[in-house]
Design a protein around this motif. Structure first.
Motif, PDB file in Angstrom:
ATOM      1  N   VAL A1183      37.820  10.731   3.441  1.00 52.44           N
ATOM      2  CA  VAL A1183      37.779   9.796   4.580  1.00 52.44           C
ATOM      3  C   VAL A1183      36.371   9.227   4.734  1.00 52.44           C
ATOM      4  CG1 VAL A1183      37.939   9.660   7.097  1.00 52.44           C
ATOM      5  CG2 VAL A1183      39.701  10.864   5.800  1.00 52.44           C
ATOM      6  N   ILE A1203      42.023   4.900  -0.461  1.00 56.79           N
ATOM      7  CA  ILE A1203      43.185   5.041   0.433  1.00 56.79           C
ATOM      8  C   ILE A1203      44.275   5.800  -0.301  1.00 56.79           C
ATOM      9  CG2 ILE A1203      45.124   3.743   1.423  1.00 56.79           C
ATOM     10  CD1 ILE A1203      43.106   1.626   2.333  1.00 56.79           C
ATOM     11  N   LEU A1206      43.401   9.445  -0.896  1.00 51.75           N
ATOM     12  CA  LEU A1206      43.595  10.196   0.344  1.00 51.75           C
ATOM     13  C   LEU A1206      45.084  10.413   0.601  1.00 51.75           C
ATOM     14  CD1 LEU A1206      42.385  11.445   2.902  1.00 51.75           C
ATOM     15  CD2 LEU A1206      42.395   9.179   3.942  1.00 51.75           C
ATOM     16  N   TYR A1207      45.861   9.396   0.328  1.00 51.75           N
ATOM     17  CA  TYR A1207      47.316   9.484   0.505  1.00 51.75           C
ATOM     18  C   TYR A1207      47.891  10.608  -0.372  1.00 51.75           C
ATOM     19  CZ  TYR A1207      52.234   8.034   0.152  1.00 51.75           C
ATOM     20  OH  TYR A1207      53.602   8.006   0.162  1.00 51.75           O
ATOM     21  N   HIS A1210      47.039  13.979   1.102  1.00 50.82           N
ATOM     22  CA  HIS A1210      47.884  14.307   2.255  1.00 50.82           C
ATOM     23  C   HIS A1210      49.275  14.746   1.811  1.00 50.82           C
ATOM     24  CE1 HIS A1210      45.196  13.538   5.489  1.00 50.82           C
ATOM     25  NE2 HIS A1210      45.053  12.244   5.257  1.00 50.82           N
ATOM     26  N   GLU A1218      49.745  12.010   8.539  1.00 51.07           N
ATOM     27  CA  GLU A1218      48.456  11.472   8.115  1.00 51.07           C
ATOM     28  C   GLU A1218      48.614  10.588   6.888  1.00 51.07           C
ATOM     29  OE1 GLU A1218      48.942  14.564   9.117  1.00 51.07           O
ATOM     30  OE2 GLU A1218      47.645  14.646  10.873  1.00 51.07           O
ATOM     31  N   TYR A1221      49.743   7.201   8.116  1.00 50.08           N
ATOM     32  CA  TYR A1221      48.629   6.459   8.708  1.00 50.08           C
ATOM     33  C   TYR A1221      47.688   5.928   7.621  1.00 50.08           C
ATOM     34  CZ  TYR A1221      49.520   7.631  13.612  1.00 50.08           C
ATOM     35  OH  TYR A1221      50.051   7.701  14.864  1.00 50.08           O
ATOM     36  N   THR A1222      47.492   6.734   6.574  1.00 55.47           N
ATOM     37  CA  THR A1222      46.593   6.329   5.491  1.00 55.47           C
ATOM     38  C   THR A1222      47.143   5.108   4.763  1.00 55.47           C
ATOM     39  OG1 THR A1222      45.908   8.630   5.209  1.00 55.47           O
ATOM     40  CG2 THR A1222      45.457   7.134   3.390  1.00 55.47           C
ATOM     41  N   LEU A1225      46.709   1.713   6.281  1.00 56.00           N
ATOM     42  CA  LEU A1225      45.451   0.984   6.099  1.00 56.00           C
ATOM     43  C   LEU A1225      45.608  -0.106   5.051  1.00 56.00           C
ATOM     44  CD1 LEU A1225      42.881   3.931   6.088  1.00 56.00           C
ATOM     45  CD2 LEU A1225      43.381   2.381   7.963  1.00 56.00           C
ATOM     46  N   ILE A1452      44.323   9.017  10.020  1.00 53.91           N
ATOM     47  CA  ILE A1452      44.270   9.165   8.559  1.00 53.91           C
ATOM     48  C   ILE A1452      43.742  10.531   8.147  1.00 53.91           C
ATOM     49  CG2 ILE A1452      43.999   6.696   8.168  1.00 53.91           C
ATOM     50  CD1 ILE A1452      41.024   7.210   7.670  1.00 53.91           C
ATOM     51  N   SER A1453      43.307  11.319   9.106  1.00 55.27           N
ATOM     52  CA  SER A1453      42.842  12.674   8.815  1.00 55.27           C
ATOM     53  C   SER A1453      43.317  13.596   9.929  1.00 55.27           C
ATOM     54  CB  SER A1453      41.311  12.698   8.725  1.00 55.27           C
ATOM     55  OG  SER A1453      40.846  14.014   8.610  1.00 55.27           O
TER      56      SER A1453
END
Length: 1959
Positions: A1183, A1203, A1206-1207, A1210, A1218, A1221-1222, A1225, A1452-1453
């Motif tokens: 993040v 992104i 991070l996805y 998660h 989360e 939400y990621t 973005l 996102i976190s």
């Protein structure tokens, strides 16, 4: 005085020395030291493992070893003069020692133990070598063992392959690179592809025969049988078993173990079987009585069969049990094994005793000597050898055999006057001419010593018996002549006497009169009848008789009397001394029959080869004798015969007889004149080649030319010796003429058929073998010229027959390998013709494998640093001829696709490797002169340019990792050394020819690219090597990376303005070089970036390109693991220093700072990603990096990449919310347009609309999996709008159904409310993105504080948990450590609209309590001023900390940084007001649940009533009176007048609620609880009196008895006199210090010890949702009396071993805690109440009507309009009907729900009676509609409590209330002046029709502050459709504090510009 040592230079430490003296050098036992000086028993020197540290040590601690010194003086180097194998062993064992320990650490136990054994073995072998007492052969054997083990260990540990020659390590500098390559390849091949053994052996061990009823001895006969050819292929292995079925001689292994030897690969097939025949020794019938007959016979017992294919897996077959079968009829015994193999079941069955044969079998591979070495134990114990039948595949000269195999086949006998058939037994003897029986020459098989006579087995009553028993007769040659075999036939009686009566005999002589032995084959022998007592010892009586039918002996021509009796045998001779061939005998006896010579010579080709090689010397003597006799007549015939014999030896079977012929030529050949005839006949044949049509015979002659020349040369030498060298010139002329004929026929081109080219090929293949013979007679230069002329005469047209081309190359290859080429003089003559043919083939890319081999051999002869003139000239020739074509060949073969087959691929790699080795050899030999000549040879710059591009490309190929196997580091280092040397030579040419006006970008780019990949090679990264390996490399080659780096820098500086061509292209490659952890290299290369920035600034006025490229490459390179913290600091310092004086310094500093900050984050990211499992650290780091790319660098593509990283994290961690939400973005960056997008990451090429649709669906799916359905609904609607606008009704339908399913899930499925935790990361040891920051984290499901803390400590194992909640000081911030501070916090929802609205089910409200949360709260109680021991509430203040995040949770976190914190103190009075408000709310909720029958039992209400009433009676509320209602307090705090009034009002209100609660309690209380109820009523009156309340004041407008269905709506049918709690007079709270109710739940705000007891009696009642919802409360014991303030009340001890940081030891947990219900147990802010999941479930099930969570989270201004708890809006029509029917409790009328605009009806302060026409039933029962936008009666929905996370506090939970929303009383009030609307009959339908927003509406109609939506989830405001819930990642609106709007802390990160076309 210290004296430099002369001889004491090297030693090994034999005892550890600690170095405690001054200047002492610490040494460990086993260290090697180099000695520099000595003085009085002391040495000064250093340990070789650390040469930089020098010191002194005692001489007695060191054992000196011999060593030689190089470079004497300051930089001298000592090399031990011990055996190189010893040196290698020592260094290898040192390296292994370290790695061996690591194996233990990594838990690789198997390899650890195996390596340990190998190391011990090597140490033992090392001792043997060091002792030096080994013989030469034994020493070789030991070294072979050592090197094999060293190679094995190196391979297992992934170390380098060591090139060796004669077991010693090879220095690559001492041999040519081609030879090095061959050594490496040989060892690699040996390791990878074991050579397939051509010879195999079968080991058989007989264990036992398992049988139930043996009782007789047995004979077991093993043999190998070929079922394809239906014959045995081996001799027999014979052993005897005793009566128990065990071997008779167990102490002699050779009697029961055998090795069947010399099986060829062709015999390892499925149709080869092991057959086992078992014969019993005993009575005729197996069931006969013991005394029936004393004579024993051999009788069939059984047979077993096993296919050899079962052994091909290589496993030892121990204790194999073979089934034993018996034939149904004895007459078929001879073929029982065939029947079993063919599975003819009708002919055999299992033996009656069900026998099983236990054997052990193993197949061994390799020659017999190798087997003897590897399985020495087998041979040392003893094993019998069972041969193949006849000769083995390869006959060895000197092998002596004379074996006659006789198979007793069958017989035909007459009855002999008997009524039944005979029982025939055959007895066999070998008899000499004299009549003597030869002793011990009949072998039944291996394993049994030979016998003198043989008895066959007996078949019962069979006149045509078939035995098929094989016997071997190893009779010596001298006994063979005159001997014969006699067979005697006896009838075996089964009567008591058991006599054996002789009735006939047969015989057969072993040798015929003409000297030939008995021919192989089947012989039908005559059975001569005789009497029983006939004496056969006198052989003369029967030898004159005929022995075989059709053969008459001597002069006996009389007709044999016809007889029906016959006996058949089969014979087979295997002899190296005797022959059965008459033609062979005729040839050897040619002198006796001169007339037969021609016929004999013609028949020689028909004689079997084995007969010829047996008598090779005699045959050759015969041939040359005939030639001497008459060369004119027989010359041609003898020549042909000689050619036949020579070619016979080419056969692999007789190949080993070539040495026999060589020995004959050297020692026995005596034909001094033969050379003339041989040359003449050979020339005649060669001359006829071009004319002859059939060339087969000529080709045979040419194939034999090697030995023909050997005979010619030897004959000429014999002639010269005899005549003193006469006719020498004549002989030379003959040879010259012969070779001229050869040259002529070689130069002819084949026309039409390929017969001529075949003959040419045959000649060429055997021609090189002639060189060595010619050298015996001619000078080496003469021979070289002859050979050159011959090879030069070959046709040069390349497209002639391909096979001839291949043979031509093979001929050149053999020439290069020959002795002729080894000599420098002859080599210089031959080299041009060799190179000419090579060049021709390489140009056409043909026969590359052969070309590579020839080239390798050419370079093998040229050693490194050969400065001889001849060698330099050879290099000149090779460079001119081959360098260019060699480069092209390598380019060609490496650009081809690799073949698919593994064998072909290996060949492909070999040929590539050989060419590469040849090129490297050539380049290494080239000197300055050669390079200069080469560069001068190019006529134009274009040619030079093409050459340089070509060689740079080839070098890039050589550097590839796949060029050599990974463990060939030695080869790679040599290659790199050659490459860097060549590049240094060529860089001058580059500078001189391609700069300034001749600048060529392509060639410079190629140069830089080569240099960069050269430096980046894995094999040059010395940091990864072991210290010893690194030291060796540095000593031999230095650090080649630094050399090349300096060269890059030098060349870069020469470029001048041309540098601009390489900006920004070279930034990435140069950056990669600087990331290598080599300080010198970094110092050289980093300044280039300053140069690039400078030139870019000059060109464009900025260095955006440099910045962009740096940032892009940094990310990819650092994620690959390159770079470190040192690099970041070096990069920063070097460049900052460089730009100090630049005009663009400011922008340069900015760039360097940005890049440095990016490095910090990338290094953190990389470190985090090394962890195994996904944790918060990984996600947080991603993040941080993602935000950095977005906000600071504005790198959209990198932003989107992260992104998705991070996805993925998660998803892996199952953080589905989360993840959604990621992905959102990325979704926000896209529009609903048809713009095409390129392929990107996992997305295909598609339109922007399609990608956005795909993202929407993925996000919805993740919201669904994360149970965040409200957010999914928003996206469903948005995508549905798109489908609708495109009239895509199919997808629209699906989307609507999906939306509906999400609504269903909201209502039907259970959701857990997570806990939230504040985490502080303090100290410099934390990663950059965490360091000295605080975060709020959303916990996992069911995760309590203690579990969360443990998880964090696991993620940060070196962190120290802080034991207090106070803010740390600066020392903690700056500490070189990690400190974690963790405690639970309460979420404060911003949007209260849904939470305040009545009638909204709890499972909807629960979403809004814990989603879209920006603000969190934490309370800490403390005493200000003097603490009153009698009444602690006087001084009990609360410190309330509010935390504001940078983004809302969830997002996102799972955690976000705290952006702002506010701390406010609450006075004791405010604290008391809040406590009472919460307790009143809790009571009302419980009463409502009880009324609506939501509780399965009444215990929760009972406990709550008991807690409040009992506490009040015992002084609870009175404590507040004493504290705040006294005159002193009122006078000293005049500003608190309103608050005191409010407190008084709340106390009166509580009394009302209690009165109504007792009334409800009375109705529902069970019979056994009546006494308690009565006690409560009594105590309530005591409480009222203590409060001074006799009757409620007339001014109070509501009665406590009206709580219809738990809903505080206004009563429609109530009489004017009736009182309702909803109508209670409420004083508005306007104080800025009023704080919202905390989410509390304790037994009572007026608790006592008794209440705790009741709690334990009645059991826990509230839902777990409430039980764990414990927040820090403002008091330790809100309204409790002194005696009730036990530690359970005032303490908040942690549940773990760690003490609470907030309270003293005396307030730790006491034993009573276990007796408290969960709401009464003290909690801590840092440590949670330890409640097991099972208990949580229990709490939930005890009361169905458990409290829904209510909201604690209103800020002070919002308290003016307080929400109604959700449970108060749970109407139940049925309950209302019951109540109204009973007449006890009337339901008040329900007010209409608010319309689109805020209505004052929602805030009524009084109630108007409704018209009398309305019935209570109609007033309370609501209609149910399925529409989500219309009102649902919550009474129809089960209120399932949610098991959710809770917040523990450090304050006593006994002072807290459970409700998080404030009192329903306050809900009816907006302002005192608000008018109360009147209700009339039509209001009910009107209420239904009003467009009421659904519970997820984001339009805050009743709040003062609207909640704006972010643009990505915003929805157009319309009047008709219902509003949407808040969008994920909603921008946080300002907070209202003290009635004013909170200002934003700072500007939000700017959104990224729209630039997604490329994505």
């Amino acid at each position: 005085m210290w004296i430099p040592t002369e001889h004491e230079k090297y030693g090994v430490v034999i005892a550890s020395f600690r170095g405690t003296v001054s200047y002492g050098l610490s040494l460990e036992i086993g260290d090697t030291v180099q000695i520099l000086e000595k003085c009085d028993g002391w040495y000064r020197g250093f340990a070789l493992k650390n040469p930089n540290v020098k010191g002194i040590f005692p001489s007695s601690y060191v054992h000196l070893k011999n060593a030689c010194v190089k470079n004497k003086g300051q930089f001298e180097m000592v090399i031990p003069t011990e055996d190189s194998v010893i040196t290698e062993m020592t260094s290898t064992l040192r390296d292994w020692g370290t790695m061996w320990k690591q194996l233990y650490v990594r838990n690789e136990g198997d390899l650890f133990h195996r390596l340990w054994h190998i190391m011990n073995e090597i140490l033992d072998l090392r001792r043997q070598v060091l002792v030096g007492h080994l013989t030469h052969d034994r020493m070789k054997d030991v070294k072979r063992h050592i090197t094999a083990r060293l190679d094995w260990g190196n391979e297992q540990l992934g170390l380098d392959l060591v090139p060796r020659k004669e077991y010693a390590m090879v220095d690559p500098e001492d041999i040519s690179i081609t030879e090095l390559y061959r050594l490496m390849e040989h060892r690699h091949r040996k390791k990878d592809t074991p050579v397939q053994a051509s010879s195999h052996h079968l080991f058989v061990q007989m264990k036992s025969l398992m049988c139930s009823n043996l009782g007789e001895e047995l004979e077991v006969i093993f043999s190998l049988f070929d079922s394809k050819e239906n014959r045995p292929i081996s001799e027999r292995f014979f052993l005897r078993l005793n009566r128990n079925g065990l071997p008779k001689a167990p102490d002699k292994p050779e009697r029961h173990c055998s090795l069947f030897v010399d099986l060829g690969s062709s015999e390892l097939r499925r149709d080869i079987y092991i057959t086992v025949h078992i014969i019993r020794i005993g009575r005729m019938g197996a069931g006969e009585k013991k005394n029936a007959c004393s004579v024993q016979y051999r009788r069939p017992f059984g047979c077993a069969v096993l296919s050899i294919a079962d052994l091909l897996t290589g496993e030892t077959k121990d204790d194999l049990i073979l089934k034993v079968y018996m034939c149904n009829t004895e007459s078929e015994w001879y073929q029982i094994h065939e029947n079993i193999i063919k599975k003819l079941n009708a002919r055999y069955n299992l033996t009656g005793s069900n026998a099983g044969l236990a054997v052990s079998l193993q197949l061994l591979h390799g020659d017999i000597e190798q087997i003897r070495r590897e399985y020495s134990s087998v041979f040392s114990h003893g094993v019998s050898i069972t041969r193949k039948l006849g000769f083995s595949n390869i006959i060895m000269p000197g092998e002596m055999r004379n074996d006659l195999y006789i198979t007793i086949e069958r017989g035909e006998f007459e009855k002999g006057g008997k009524s039944v058939a005979r029982n025939v037994e055959v007895t066999m003897f070998i008899v000499e001419n004299s009549g003597q029986i030869l002793k011990d020459f009949i072998s039944f098989g291996s394993g049994e010593p030979p016998a003198s006579e043989y008895h066959s087995f007996v078949l019962y009553h069979n006149n045509s018996p078939r035995w098929s028993e094989l016997l071997k007769l190893p009779i010596p040659v001298d006994k063979f002549r005159g001997a014969h075999i006699r067979f005697e036939f006896r009838h075996c009686s089964t009567k008591e006497k058991g006599e054996k009566k002789l009735f006939g005999f047969s015989f057969v002589p072993l040798m015929q009169e003409d000297g030939r032995t008995l021919p192989d084959g089947t012989h039908e022998l005559i059975v001569h009848k005789c009497e029983e007592n006939t004496n056969l010892q006198d052989t003369t009586r029967y030898l004159k008789l005929p022995f075989s039918k059709g053969i008459l002996l001597g002069n006996n021509h009389q007709a044999i009397k016809a007889t029906k009796e016959s006996f058949w045998i089969t014979s087979f001779l295997c002899s190296t001394k005797l022959t059965q061939n008459g033609d062979m005998l005729d040839l050897l006896k040619w002198r006796t029959h001169p007339d037969k010579i021609t016929g004999c010579l013609s028949k020689i080709k028909e004689i079997d080869g084995s007969e010829i090689v047996k008598f090779l010397q005699d045959t050759l003597d015969t041939l040359f004798g005939i030639l001497d006799e008459n060369s004119q007549k027989y010359g041609s015939k003898v020549f042909d015969s000689l050619v036949h014999i020579i070619n016979l030896l080419q056969d692999s079977k007789f190949h080993h007889f070539k040495p026999v012929m060589d020995t004959y030529i050297e020692s026995h050949f005596a034909g001094a004149l033969a050379y003339r005839d041989l040359i003449k006949v050979l020339k005649w044949y060669v001359d006829r080649i071009t004319e002859a049509e059939r060339q087969e015979h000529i080709q045979e002659v040419l194939k034999a030319q090697e030995y023909i020349f050997k005979y010619i040369v030897q004959s000429r030498r014999l002639f010269s010796l005899a005549t003193g060298g006469q006719n020498e010139e004549e002989f030379r002329c003959c040879i010259q003429e012969l070779l001229m004929s050869v040259r002529f026929f070689l130069s002819q081109e084949s026309k039409g058929s390929g017969a001529l080219s075949q003959s040419q090929a045959v000649f060429l293949s055997s021609f090189p073998a002639v060189y060595s013979e010619l050298l015996k007679l001619f000078d080496i230069r003469e021979v070289a010229n002859l050979v050159q002329d011959t090879l030069g005469s070959l046709p040069t047209i390349v497209h002639v027959d391909d096979s001839l081309q291949a043979v031509k190359l093979q001929c050149i290859g053999k020439t290069v390998e020959s002795q002729l080429y080894t000599n420098p003089d002859s080599r210089y003559i031959l080299l041009p013709v060799v190179l000419h043919h090579l060049h021709m083939h390489l140009q056409e890319q043909k026969d590359l494998i052969m070309c590579a081999r020839i080239l390798s051999n050419v370079f093998c002869l040229i050693k490194k640093n050969s400065s001889e003139k001849s060698v330099l000239e050879e290099i000149d020739v090779i460079v001119a001829s081959l360098l260019d074509i060699l480069l092209r060949t390598i380019l060609e073969i490496t650009s081809r696709p690799q073949p698919s087959g593994s064998a072909m691929r290996l060949q492909f790699q070999d040929v590539t490797g050989e060419f590469v080795a040849c090129l490297l050899s050539l380049l290494r030999q080239m000197t300055d002169r050669h390079y200069q000549q080469l560069l001068d040879s190019f006529n134009t710059k274009e040619e030079l340019r093409d050459f340089l591009l070509q060689i740079f490309t080839v070098f890039r190929i050589l550097i590839r990792p796949e060029m050599f196997p990974k463990d060939w580091t030695v080869m790679r280092l040599v290659a790199n050394n050659v490459i860097i040397t060549t590049v240094l030579y060529l860089s001058d040419a580059l500078r001189k020819n391609f700069l300034n006006e001749n600048f060529d970008y392509k060639i410079w780019d190629s140069y830089f690219y080569l240099a960069v990949i050269f430096i980046n090679q894995l094999c040059l990264q010395l940091e990864m090597f072991t210290p010893s390996k690194k030291k060796k490399v540095l000593e031999k080659y230095g650090d080649m990376r630094v050399t090349m780096g300096c060269e890059i820098f030098s060349m870069w500086q020469n470029l001048g303005e041309h540098k601009l061509h390489f900006i920004p292209a070279l930034i990435g490659p140069f950056l990669e070089v600087t990331l290598i952890p080599q300080p010198d290299l970094r110092n050289v290369m980093i300044p280039i970036f300053h140069d690039m920035m400078d030139w870019e600034q000059r060109r464009s006025g900025n260095f955006k390109q440099v910045e962009a490229k740096l940032i892009d490459k940094l990310d990819s390179l650092m994620s690959e693991g390159k770079g470190d913290e040192t690099y970041r600091e070096l990069f920063n310092s070097i460049l900052l220093k460089k730009i100090e004086r630049e005009t663009w310094r400011e922008s340069g500093v900015s760039l360097i700072a940005t890049v440095t900050r990016l490095m910090e984050r990338l290094l953190d990211y990389r470190d985090c990603m090394k962890m195994g499992e996904v944790d918060g650290k990984k996600i947080g780091c991603t993040v941080s990096l993602l935000n950095f790319y977005k906000t600071e660098l504005n790198k959209e593509e990198m932003y989107i990449r992260y992104i998705h990283k991070l996805y993925d994290l998660h998803l892996k961690a199952q953080n589905f919310t989360e993840a959604a939400y990621t992905l959102l973005l990325y979704d926000e960056l896209l529009e609903w347009s048809d713009r095409p997008l390129r392929e990107f990451l996992t997305y295909p090429m598609q339109t922007e609309w399609q990608r956005k649709e795909h993202l929407h669906l993925a996000i919805i799916q993740n919201f669904d999996r994360g149970k965040c359905w409200e957010n999914g609904i928003i996206l469903c609607r948005k995508i549905a709008e798109q489908y609708e606008s495109y009239y895509d009704y199919r997808n629209l339908s699906k989307m609507r159904m999906m939306e509906a399913s999400l609504y269903d899930k909201i209502m039907d499925q259970q959701r857990l409310e997570p806990e939230f935790f504040r985490v502080g990361f303090y100290g410099k040891k934390f990663p950059f993105f965490l360091r000295n920051k605080e975060f709020v984290c959303r916990g996992h499901d069911y995760e309590r504080l203690e579990a969360f803390q443990q998880r964090m400590l696991n993620e940060f194992p070196h962190a120290i948990a802080m034991q207090h909640a106070n803010q740390p000081d600066e020392t903690i911030f700056q500490a070189e450590a990690q400190y974690l501070q963790i405690y639970a916090v309460t979420p404060i929802p911003e949007s209260q609209e849904v939470l305040q609205r009545e009638g909204v089910p709890d499972n909807i409200k629960s979403f809004y309590k814990v989603n879209h949360i920006w603000k969190f709260r934490y309370d800490r109680p403390f005493h200000k001023g003097t603490k009153d021991k009698e009444n602690e509430f006087k001084s009990l203040w609360v410190e309330r900390t509010s935390l504001y995040l940078v983004q809302s949770l969830p997002g996102i976190s799972r955690w976000f940084e705290v952006e702002k914190r506010e701390v406010v103190e609450m006075s004791p009075l405010e604290n008391a007001i809040e406590v009472l408000e919460n307790k009143n709310q809790q009571l009302k909720t419980l009463i409502s649940q009880c009324q609506t029958r939501q509780m399965q039992n009444i215990n929760p209400l009972t406990m709550c009533l008991n807690g409040v009433i009992d506490a009040a009676v015992n002084g609870g509320v009175s404590r507040y009176q004493e504290a705040f209602f006294v005159k002193e307090y009122i006078l000293s705090h005049p500003e608190d007048g309103e608050k005191i009034a409010r407190l008084r009002e709340l106390m009166l209100e509580q009394a009302q609620i209690l009165e109504f609660g007792l009334a409800v309690h009375e109705k529902f209380v069970p019979q056994d609880m009546r006494p308690l109820h009565k006690k409560l009523v009594d105590q309530f009156f005591v409480m009222k009196s203590s409060l001074g309340i006799q009757e409620f004041s007339a001014c109070i407008q509501a009665s406590p008895v009206h709580f219809p269905n738990g809903s505080p709506r206004v009563c429609r049918n109530s009489a004017p006199a009736s009182m309702s709690p909803d109508g209670t007079r409420v004083i508005p709270r306007r104080s800025p210090l009023s704080y919202p109710a905390v989410n509390r739940y304790s037994s009572s705000s007026l608790s006592s010890q008794a209440s705790a007891e009741v709690s334990n009696i009645t059991g826990q009642s509230e839902s777990s949702d409430e039980v764990f919802n414990m927040q820090p409360s403002p008091s330790t014991s809100s309204l409790s009396s002194t005696h009730s303030a036990s530690p359970n009340v005032t303490s908040s001890a942690p549940s773990s071993a760690r003490a609470s940081p907030l309270l003293s030891d005396k307030h730790k947990h006491s034993r009573e805690n276990s007796c408290l219900s969960p709401r009464e147990r003290p909690c801590s802010a840092i440590y949670p109440t330890p409640v097991e999941p099972s208990q949580r479930l229990l709490f939930n099930h005890i009361g169905e009507g458990a409290l829904p969570r209510s909201d604690p989270n209103l800020s002070a201004p919002e308290k003016a309009v307080n929400p109604t708890p959700s449970s108060w809006s749970l109407d139940s029509g049925k309950e209302a009907k019951n109540m109204s029917d009973s007449g006890k409790i009337l339901s008040p009328p329900v007010p209409p729900r608010p319309t689109q605009t805020a209505s004052p009806a929602r805030h009524t302060t009084s109630v108007s009676p409704s018209p009398a026409g309305r019935s209570p039933l109609k007033g309370s029962v609501q209609s149910f509609t399925p529409s989500p936008v219309e009102y649902h009666s919550p009474g129809l929905i089960s209120n399932s409590p949610v098991l959710s996370g809770s917040y523990s506090s450090g304050i006593s939970s006994l002072s807290r209330c459970s409700t998080s929303e404030t009192s329903g009383f306050e809900n009816q009030v907006n302002e005192q002046s608000a008018p109360a609307p009147s209700y009339s009959g039509p209001e009910e339908p009107g209420r239904k029709e009003s467009k009421t927003p659904p519970p997820y509406s984001v339009y805050e109609r009743t709040l003062r502050r609207p909640v704006p939506l972010p643009h990505s989830l915003s929805i157009p405001v319309t009047a008709e459709p219902p509003a949407l819930p808040p969008k994920p990642l909603a921008a946080r609106p300002g907070h209202l504090e003290n009635g004013t709007r909170r200002t934003e802390p700072g500007p939000r990160p700017r959104p990224l510009p729209r630039k997604v076309s490329q994505l």
